[in-house]
Design a protein around this motif. Structure first.
Motif, PDB file in Angstrom:
ATOM      1  N   LYS A  15       0.825  -1.222   0.000  1.00  0.00           N
ATOM      2  CA  LYS A  15       0.000   0.000   0.000  1.00  0.00           C
ATOM      3  C   LYS A  15       0.856   1.269   0.000  1.00  0.00           C
ATOM      4  O   LYS A  15       0.469   2.268  -0.591  1.00  0.00           O
ATOM      5  N   HIS A  18       1.989   2.097  -3.504  1.00  0.00           N
ATOM      6  CA  HIS A  18       0.812   2.447  -4.301  1.00  0.00           C
ATOM      7  C   HIS A  18       0.301   3.848  -3.974  1.00  0.00           C
ATOM      8  O   HIS A  18      -0.093   4.603  -4.855  1.00  0.00           O
ATOM      9  N   LYS A  19       0.307   4.211  -2.702  1.00  0.00           N
ATOM     10  CA  LYS A  19      -0.184   5.531  -2.289  1.00  0.00           C
ATOM     11  C   LYS A  19       0.860   6.620  -2.515  1.00  0.00           C
ATOM     12  O   LYS A  19       0.526   7.782  -2.722  1.00  0.00           O
ATOM     13  N   TYR A  79       4.252   0.956  -7.475  1.00  0.00           N
ATOM     14  CA  TYR A  79       3.527   2.210  -7.649  1.00  0.00           C
ATOM     15  C   TYR A  79       2.177   1.983  -8.330  1.00  0.00           C
ATOM     16  O   TYR A  79       1.917   0.928  -8.896  1.00  0.00           O
ATOM     17  N   ARG A  80       1.337   3.020  -8.260  1.00  0.00           N
ATOM     18  CA  ARG A  80       0.003   2.947  -8.871  1.00  0.00           C
ATOM     19  C   ARG A  80       0.119   3.010 -10.389  1.00  0.00           C
ATOM     20  O   ARG A  80       0.713   3.931 -10.947  1.00  0.00           O
ATOM     21  N   LYS A  83      -5.508   3.339 -14.446  1.00  0.00           N
ATOM     22  CA  LYS A  83      -6.542   2.553 -15.119  1.00  0.00           C
ATOM     23  C   LYS A  83      -6.868   3.230 -16.449  1.00  0.00           C
ATOM     24  O   LYS A  83      -7.098   4.442 -16.487  1.00  0.00           O
ATOM     25  N   GLY A 142      -2.119  -3.089 -13.833  1.00  0.00           N
ATOM     26  CA  GLY A 142      -2.953  -2.163 -13.081  1.00  0.00           C
ATOM     27  C   GLY A 142      -4.401  -2.622 -13.103  1.00  0.00           C
ATOM     28  O   GLY A 142      -4.720  -3.727 -13.558  1.00  0.00           O
ATOM     29  N   HIS A 143      -5.316  -1.773 -12.637  1.00  0.00           N
ATOM     30  CA  HIS A 143      -6.736  -2.104 -12.649  1.00  0.00           C
ATOM     31  C   HIS A 143      -7.256  -2.188 -14.078  1.00  0.00           C
ATOM     32  O   HIS A 143      -6.830  -1.454 -14.957  1.00  0.00           O
TER      33      HIS A 143
END
Length: 150
Positions: A15, A18-19, A79-80, A83, A142-143
């Motif tokens: 997390k 990612h954040k 990392y993020r 999408k 990713g998503h």
């Protein structure tokens, strides 16, 4: 300048990365770089155009240079990954991504895209269950964006 990250929201492994990223890169850019032209421009239309140009250059540098650099670290940063956005235009599904440099892969049979799914290189005919996901240089996904068949 400061960027807050509240630890109570980091309740699972991965997390933090990612954040934190890629937002931390933008925070550092704003803290260390000189005042941008768009911030001091008095004409709103000119400021908007300058901002769009500066953001495009920044997003390109992050996606094509900085994030791939983080992928080469050991262990790689989680990392993020943005999408994809999907839209139907003239009977075709088109995809876009806010940060360049990722590989978009898709499926049209309702399954999740994987690193072995076809690479998206152009529009997809509409009318199918289209799923698109972005993948980093290590194949991390990713998503998934989905556009269901009517």
């Amino acid at each position: 300048i400061q960027g807050n990250l509240w630890s109570e929201t980091l309740n699972a492994p991965g997390k933090l990365d990612h954040k934190l990223l890629p937002k931390l890169i933008a925070l550092a850019e704003r803290a260390w770089a000189k005042e941008p032209a768009w911030a001091v421009e008095r004409d709103a239309a000119k400021a908007d155009a300058l901002f769009a140009e500066a953001y495009s250059a920044f997003a390109s540098a992050v996606g094509k240079r900085e994030l791939p650099r983080l992928d080469r670290e050991s262990p790689a940063w989680a990392y993020r990954i943005p999408k994809p956005g999907l839209a139907v235009v003239d009977g075709e599904v088109r995809a876009s991504l806010e940060i360049p440099g990722f590989v978009l892969r898709y499926t049209t049979d309702g399954t999740e895209p994987t690193v072995k799914s076809p690479r998206l290189t152009g529009p997809i005919p509409a009318g199918r269950d289209v799923r698109v996901a972005a993948f980093d240089t290590n194949g991390r996904k990713g998503h998934t964006a989905r556009l269901a068949a009517p």
